[in-house]
Design an enzyme around this catalytic site. Structure first.
Site, mmCIF file in Angstrom:
data_model
loop_
_atom_site.group_PDB
_atom_site.id
_atom_site.type_symbol
_atom_site.label_atom_id
_atom_site.label_comp_id
_atom_site.label_asym_id
_atom_site.label_seq_id
_atom_site.Cartn_x
_atom_site.Cartn_y
_atom_site.Cartn_z
ATOM 1 N N ASP A 183 -5.006 6.974 4.215
ATOM 2 C CA ASP A 183 -3.783 6.186 4.365
ATOM 3 C C ASP A 183 -2.901 6.751 5.457
ATOM 4 O OD1 ASP A 183 -4.341 4.281 2.515
ATOM 5 O OD2 ASP A 183 -3.500 5.413 0.852
ATOM 6 N N ALA A 218 0.832 -1.211 0.000
ATOM 7 C CA ALA A 218 0.000 0.000 0.000
ATOM 8 C C ALA A 218 0.864 1.257 0.000
ATOM 9 C CB ALA A 218 -0.977 -0.029 1.162
ATOM 10 N N SER A 219 0.381 2.310 0.647
ATOM 11 C CA SER A 219 1.043 3.617 0.542
ATOM 12 C C SER A 219 2.355 3.714 1.299
ATOM 13 C CB SER A 219 0.087 4.714 1.027
ATOM 14 O OG SER A 219 -1.023 4.812 0.159
ATOM 15 N N THR A 220 2.741 2.651 2.017
ATOM 16 C CA THR A 220 4.043 2.683 2.690
ATOM 17 C C THR A 220 5.181 2.768 1.672
ATOM 18 O OG1 THR A 220 4.246 0.273 2.748
ATOM 19 C CG2 THR A 220 3.161 1.327 4.632
ATOM 20 N N LYS A 227 5.250 4.734 -1.023
ATOM 21 C CA LYS A 227 5.294 6.012 -1.733
ATOM 22 C C LYS A 227 6.632 6.755 -1.568
ATOM 23 C CE LYS A 227 0.289 6.636 -1.923
ATOM 24 N NZ LYS A 227 -0.890 7.319 -1.382
#
Length: 640
Positions: A640, A330-332, A334
């Protein structure tokens, strides 16, 4: 009449017959004597060594002395795996004619069960002929007393004291330590192939998982022997010779037991995983998979009922989520994608995109929504991290393309084993997708639409909690890789100077070496603002911290939403709810801990995952979780 009969009798013939018979008898005796002499010569001279050995085997017995297994300690010297002395019933089955009858009698004397008898019958195949085979483990004082009273009835059955592996903290460290258990046929075949079988004479257990398996050669030690004279009932008469065993090496792990226990309490009742690493040297401070199980159940062989209960448990306690669990990161991810985009020139530090709540794939009607339905407005790279703007990374992923995206993320360790000192068969590589992977897996070409969700750590992309923690340490160290490891050092006894993994050579790929220092700073600053910025997704959870930290949240969808569907956890079965993820490090200026948190079906990463991360950092930096977090915040969905 008498004289007539005397004339008929031939004395000469009788004498001749007698002499002939006497000669034959004498020759027979000579032949027998010669045969006897030849036999004696064969037995006493020609075959002396053979029969002498056979005789000594009956009279002299070599008893292997298994070595004490090395103790496993945490980084502060707290014993995590020890050896206790227990008493077990041993039997020499080859010497007993009425074996089944004696086993039946033992049922009432030592409470021998049918399952224990079945296990004994299977186990005896792994022991040499005329050797003692364990029949019942961990006898109680009452069972010992009853057997001693009746021992005269069982000449080839005895009680022996043995070293028994024991894990005093039970479920707390199972997925780190693993466990030892009975040597099975596969273990035996492997030991023979590796020419190590002689080191396991008299040993019944071997490391099966985790540290116990990976460092088996160090922990096991070298066996000794005792040469004794025995009587006809195999009872020891006297000791003739002895060679003491060499004990296994004691090892010290990088694990902080108190931190491990604290995290275990935090995760109680959850399906979750947490990995904590010292980013300065790769030491794994904690590695918790929840739920867990008691490794002591496996040491002497777990019962079928207990094993089936573990297998059928829907929460899968046997599953090591830290290295086997694969989740969309997921957004970890980015911050890592931002570094790749900056380095490839896809964006600059001044690039600004407008977010109106969705991004549309060029030349199609396909729209990819942001977690904030009305959008974030004008967004630069720092703000994209602070507010976790999905649309920014949809566009970045599209511009990078899967080839460059996959190449860069592989440099951060995604899709690769971490190199941790646990058997590679236990660690999952997870998936860093690319064109070749999809073709091989699905026999399909890669599509543009496949790339877009990869930009926010979704789609085909999966990672383990350990991979996420390792990637974070690479970012903290500006591209330098510190291999995660669990061994800190060994206590040297007979293996030389001891072993330490803290001096492993650190590596840095040419690709990461090319990253400008300011790009690393942009990513870290964006993560700092996640916790402290006015629009930070985790600002409420990390408010009022007496130290500075940085982090990144992630909320991983378990299933895809329809075009106009709105996520509502209350209307979704628990097993289909989002996973909550969070990565963080502290202190910000000089990090000494980096963590990754995954809570299965835990909802929001920023609130629920962030709350666990906050407590862990507080505990490690302050000594306890002294700052209370408003529990109402945990019920909010902050994106998030």
């Amino acid at each position: 009449m008498k004289k007539k009969r005397d004339k008929i009798r031939d004395h000469s013939a009788e004498t001749h017959l007698f002499l002939r018979r006497a000669l034959i008898a004498f020759l027979g005796v000579i032949v027998l004597i010669v045969i006897l002499l030849i036999t004696l010569t064969h037995l006493q001279i020609t075959r002396y060594s053979y029969y002498s050995t056979r005789s000594n085997e009956n009279r002299i017995k070599v008893i292997p002395i298994p070595p004490n297994r090395g103790i496993i300690y945490d980084r502060n010297g707290i014993p995590l795996a020890i050896n206790n002395t227990v008493y077990q019933l041993e039997i020499i089955p080859d010497r007993i004619k009425n074996l089944n009858e004696q086993l039946a009698e033992l049922k009432t004397i030592v409470d021998l069960t049918d399952e224990e008898i079945d296990n004994f019958q299977k186990e005896r195949r792994n022991y040499p002929a005329s050797s003692s085979v364990p029949l019942k483990y961990k006898l109680t004082e009452k069972q010992i007393a009853r057997f001693v009273v009746n021992q005269y009835r069982f000449p080839f059955i005895s009680i022996a004291g043995k070293q028994h592996r024991y894990y005093p903290y039970a479920t707390t460290l199972t997925h780190v330590l693993g466990y030892v258990s009975k040597i099975n046929d596969r273990d035996k075949a492997r030991l023979i192939e590796e020419r190590k079988i002689k080191d396991y004479i008299g040993t019944s257990n071997i490391g099966k998982l985790g540290i116990e398996r990976y460092y088996e050669d160090i922990l096991h030690g070298i066996p000794g022997y005792q040469e004794v004279e025995v009587d006809s009932r195999s009872r020891i008469v006297r000791q003739l010779d002895e060679s003491p065993p060499k004990v296994g090496e004691d090892i010290y792990l990088t694990i902080d037991l108190k931190l491990q226990q604290y995290i275990e309490r935090l995760l109680a009742g959850k399906r979750a995983a947490v990995v904590a690493i010292n980013p300065n040297n790769g030491e794994v401070l904690a590695m918790v998979s929840s739920p867990s199980y008691d490794p002591n159940l496996f040491v002497d062989g777990i019962s079928a009922k207990e094993y089936n209960a573990l297998l059928s448990d829907p929460d899968k306690p046997l599953f090591n989520r830290t290295i086997q669990g694969t989740y969309p990161p997921a957004s970890t991810v980015k911050p890592f994608i931002a570094i790749a985009a900056l380095s490839e020139g896809v964006i600059t530090t001044d690039t600004v995109f407008n977010d109106n709540g969705y991004w549309q794939l060029p030349n199609t009607d396909k729209r990819y929504r942001d977690w904030l339905r009305w959008g974030h407005g004008r967004v630069d790279v720092t703000r994209s991290l602070e507010s976790s703007v999905d649309t920014f990374y949809y566009r970045v992923a599209y511009d990078l393309g899967i080839d460059r995206l996959s190449k860069w993320m592989t440099q951060f360790g995604f899709g690769e084993r971490t190199g941790i000192d646990i058997s590679s068969t236990e660690e999952n590589r997870a998936i860093m997708p690319n064109r070749e992977w999809k073709q091989q897996r699905y026999k399909q070409a890669w599509l543009q639409g496949d790339t877009i969700p990869v930009g926010i750590g979704q789609g085909y992309w999966t990672a383990t909690p350990l991979q996420m923690a390792k990637a974070l340490t690479i970012l903290i160290n500006d591209g330098q890789t510190k291999t995660p490891h669990l061994l800190m050092n060994t206590r040297s006894t007979h293996f030389g100077e001891g072993l330490s993994l803290n001096d492993l050579p650190q590596t840095m790929s040419p690709l990461l070496l090319s990253v400008k220092e300011k790009y690393w700073d942009v990513a870290k600053n964006g993560m700092f603002k996640v916790l402290y910025g006015s629009q930070g997704t985790a600002r409420r959870i990390f408010a009022n911290m007496p130290y500075r930290a940085a982090g990144k949240s992630g909320t991983a969808q378990v299933y895809g939403l329809k075009m106009d569907e709105v996520y509502n956890a209350k209307n979704i079965p628990e097993h289909l709810r989002d996973h909550a993820l969070f990565i963080a490090f502290a202190p910000y200026d000089k990090p000494n801990i980096a963590i990754s948190v995954v809570i299965e079906n835990g909802g929001s990463g920023s609130s629920n995952g962030g709350a666990v991360a906050r407590r862990i950092l507080d505990f490690y930096e302050l000594g306890d979780a002294s700052i209370q977090i408003d529990e109402s915040i945990l019920k909010m969905r902050q994106g998030d």
